[in-house]
Design a protein around this motif. Structure first.
Motif, PDB file in Angstrom:
ATOM      1  N   GLU A 181       0.817  -1.216   0.000  1.00 55.01           N
ATOM      2  CA  GLU A 181       0.000   0.000   0.000  1.00 55.01           C
ATOM      3  C   GLU A 181       0.854   1.272   0.000  1.00 55.01           C
ATOM      4  N   GLU A 182       1.968   1.264   0.711  1.00 48.94           N
ATOM      5  CA  GLU A 182       2.835   2.445   0.752  1.00 48.94           C
ATOM      6  C   GLU A 182       3.448   2.705  -0.626  1.00 48.94           C
ATOM      7  N   ARG A 183       3.924   1.649  -1.250  1.00 44.20           N
ATOM      8  CA  ARG A 183       4.506   1.766  -2.600  1.00 44.20           C
ATOM      9  C   ARG A 183       3.442   2.248  -3.587  1.00 44.20           C
ATOM     10  N   PHE A 184       2.219   1.715  -3.447  1.00 41.65           N
ATOM     11  CA  PHE A 184       1.116   2.137  -4.315  1.00 41.65           C
ATOM     12  C   PHE A 184       0.859   3.636  -4.151  1.00 41.65           C
ATOM     13  N   ALA A 185       0.740   4.093  -2.904  1.00 45.73           N
ATOM     14  CA  ALA A 185       0.422   5.502  -2.644  1.00 45.73           C
ATOM     15  C   ALA A 185       1.487   6.425  -3.226  1.00 45.73           C
ATOM     16  N   LYS A 186       2.758   6.068  -3.031  1.00 45.06           N
ATOM     17  CA  LYS A 186       3.852   6.911  -3.532  1.00 45.06           C
ATOM     18  C   LYS A 186       3.882   6.935  -5.065  1.00 45.06           C
ATOM     19  N   THR A 187       3.703   5.768  -5.668  1.00 43.87           N
ATOM     20  CA  THR A 187       3.698   5.690  -7.134  1.00 43.87           C
ATOM     21  C   THR A 187       2.510   6.450  -7.704  1.00 43.87           C
ATOM     22  N   PHE A 188       1.351   6.278  -7.095  1.00 41.92           N
ATOM     23  CA  PHE A 188       0.129   6.954  -7.537  1.00 41.92           C
ATOM     24  C   PHE A 188       0.317   8.472  -7.472  1.00 41.92           C
TER      25      PHE A 188
ATOM     26  N   GLU B 175      -8.288  11.249  -4.140  1.00 43.08           N
ATOM     27  CA  GLU B 175      -8.304  10.006  -4.921  1.00 43.08           C
ATOM     28  C   GLU B 175      -7.748   8.839  -4.112  1.00 43.08           C
ATOM     29  N   LEU B 176      -6.714   9.083  -3.326  1.00 41.46           N
ATOM     30  CA  LEU B 176      -6.159   8.020  -2.484  1.00 41.46           C
ATOM     31  C   LEU B 176      -7.125   7.644  -1.364  1.00 41.46           C
ATOM     32  N   LYS B 177      -7.806   8.636  -0.801  1.00 46.34           N
ATOM     33  CA  LYS B 177      -8.811   8.350   0.231  1.00 46.34           C
ATOM     34  C   LYS B 177      -9.947   7.502  -0.342  1.00 46.34           C
ATOM     35  N   GLN B 178     -10.322   7.808  -1.565  1.00 45.20           N
ATOM     36  CA  GLN B 178     -11.374   7.052  -2.242  1.00 45.20           C
ATOM     37  C   GLN B 178     -10.959   5.584  -2.411  1.00 45.20           C
ATOM     38  N   ARG B 179      -9.669   5.360  -2.521  1.00 48.07           N
ATOM     39  CA  ARG B 179      -9.141   3.993  -2.641  1.00 48.07           C
ATOM     40  C   ARG B 179      -8.804   3.386  -1.271  1.00 48.07           C
ATOM     41  N   GLN B 180      -9.269   4.040  -0.225  1.00 45.28           N
ATOM     42  CA  GLN B 180      -9.145   3.583   1.160  1.00 45.28           C
ATOM     43  C   GLN B 180      -7.694   3.436   1.640  1.00 45.28           C
ATOM     44  N   VAL B 181      -6.835   4.326   1.161  1.00 43.58           N
ATOM     45  CA  VAL B 181      -5.448   4.366   1.625  1.00 43.58           C
ATOM     46  C   VAL B 181      -5.442   5.204   2.913  1.00 43.58           C
ATOM     47  N   ILE B 182      -4.706   4.759   3.921  1.00 47.49           N
ATOM     48  CA  ILE B 182      -4.718   5.457   5.209  1.00 47.49           C
ATOM     49  C   ILE B 182      -3.980   6.794   5.133  1.00 47.49           C
ATOM     50  N   ASP B 183      -4.380   7.716   6.005  1.00 47.93           N
ATOM     51  CA  ASP B 183      -3.847   9.082   5.995  1.00 47.93           C
ATOM     52  C   ASP B 183      -2.325   9.146   6.122  1.00 47.93           C
TER      53      ASP B 183
ATOM     54  N   ALA C  22       3.268   9.967   0.920  1.00 48.57           N
ATOM     55  CA  ALA C  22       3.330  10.031  -0.546  1.00 48.57           C
ATOM     56  C   ALA C  22       3.398  11.476  -1.028  1.00 48.57           C
ATOM     57  N   LEU C  23       2.639  12.359  -0.403  1.00 50.68           N
ATOM     58  CA  LEU C  23       2.636  13.767  -0.812  1.00 50.68           C
ATOM     59  C   LEU C  23       3.971  14.450  -0.486  1.00 50.68           C
ATOM     60  N   ARG C  24       4.633  13.991   0.584  1.00 48.27           N
ATOM     61  CA  ARG C  24       5.946  14.558   0.928  1.00 48.27           C
ATOM     62  C   ARG C  24       7.003  14.201  -0.112  1.00 48.27           C
ATOM     63  N   ASP C  25       6.771  13.165  -0.900  1.00 49.35           N
ATOM     64  CA  ASP C  25       7.723  12.769  -1.935  1.00 49.35           C
ATOM     65  C   ASP C  25       7.766  13.753  -3.108  1.00 49.35           C
ATOM     66  N   ILE C  26       6.768  14.602  -3.216  1.00 53.86           N
ATOM     67  CA  ILE C  26       6.751  15.615  -4.271  1.00 53.86           C
ATOM     68  C   ILE C  26       7.455  16.850  -3.709  1.00 53.86           C
ATOM     69  N   SER C  27       8.559  17.243  -4.338  1.00 55.88           N
ATOM     70  CA  SER C  27       9.327  18.379  -3.807  1.00 55.88           C
ATOM     71  C   SER C  27       8.530  19.673  -3.945  1.00 55.88           C
ATOM     72  N   SER C  28       8.662  20.544  -2.955  1.00 57.31           N
ATOM     73  CA  SER C  28       7.894  21.791  -2.972  1.00 57.31           C
ATOM     74  C   SER C  28       8.306  22.689  -4.135  1.00 57.31           C
ATOM     75  N   GLU C  29       9.586  22.642  -4.511  1.00 59.14           N
ATOM     76  CA  GLU C  29      10.035  23.458  -5.647  1.00 59.14           C
ATOM     77  C   GLU C  29       9.371  22.988  -6.944  1.00 59.14           C
ATOM     78  N   GLU C  30       9.364  21.673  -7.138  1.00 66.13           N
ATOM     79  CA  GLU C  30       8.747  21.115  -8.345  1.00 66.13           C
ATOM     80  C   GLU C  30       7.246  21.378  -8.348  1.00 66.13           C
ATOM     81  N   TYR C  31       6.631  21.289  -7.172  1.00 64.17           N
ATOM     82  CA  TYR C  31       5.193  21.531  -7.037  1.00 64.17           C
ATOM     83  C   TYR C  31       4.858  22.960  -7.463  1.00 64.17           C
ATOM     84  N   GLU C  32       5.621  23.911  -6.943  1.00 69.90           N
ATOM     85  CA  GLU C  32       5.377  25.317  -7.269  1.00 69.90           C
ATOM     86  C   GLU C  32       5.641  25.605  -8.743  1.00 69.90           C
TER      87      GLU C  32
END
Length: 156
Positions: A57-64, A82-90, A96-106
């Motif tokens: 599940e962790e690998r799925f969340a990060k890849t997703f 979308e991850l909550k809809q797939r019943q992935v835990i908070d 998974a969201l922390r894996d996206i760098s803030s610079e790239e996000y911005e």
């Protein structure tokens, strides 16, 4: 001629199902319902898939999260929903969201917002503002980011 599906056939089928694309537990359980197995056998298959690392599940969340961000330019809100809809835990969603760098996000947000603003050919300034904001909000970008950016683009 009907071929009888066995327990081992279902295991092989589910190993293949999990090996060619990351899956969440919910998808696997749903797929297992199509196999003529008891609930106990279905649970055993899920345990087998986890034990042999076909299902993680962790690998799925990060890849997703990373793939939806890169391919579809989704923001954190949409990915989280979308991850909550797939019943992935908070906890896994936050990781998974922390894996996206803030610079790239911005940077991605800035490029997407500018592109959308330039693409929409609406002449009415308020309608153009609304269309751009609606698009970015549907993609899951944060409200304060969206309104601030579109406001700055509309003032140019």
């Amino acid at each position: 001629m009907d071929k009888k599906v066995t327990y081992s056939d279902c295991i092989k089928k589910m190993e293949y199902y999990c090996s060619y694309q990351e899956r969440c537990h919910q998808e696997v359980v749903q797929k297992l319902r199509s196999c003529p197995l008891t609930n106990l056998e279905q649970d055993e298959i899920v345990v087998h898939l986890i034990a042999y690392n076909f299902l993680n599940e962790e690998r799925f969340a990060k890849t997703f999260a990373i793939s939806k961000f890169h391919q579809k330019k989704w923001g954190n809100i949409r990915i989280k929903n979308e991850l909550k809809q797939r019943q992935v835990i908070d906890r896994l969603i936050q990781s998974a969201l922390r894996d996206i760098s803030s610079e790239e996000y911005e940077t991605t947000f800035e490029q997407l917002a500018t592109k959308i603003w330039e693409t929409i050919s609406e002449r009415n300034a308020m309608k153009k503002f609304k269309k751009c904001c609606d698009y970015l909000l549907r993609k899951g970008w944060e409200t304060d980011l969206v309104y601030a950016k579109i406001k700055s683009l509309s003032e140019k």
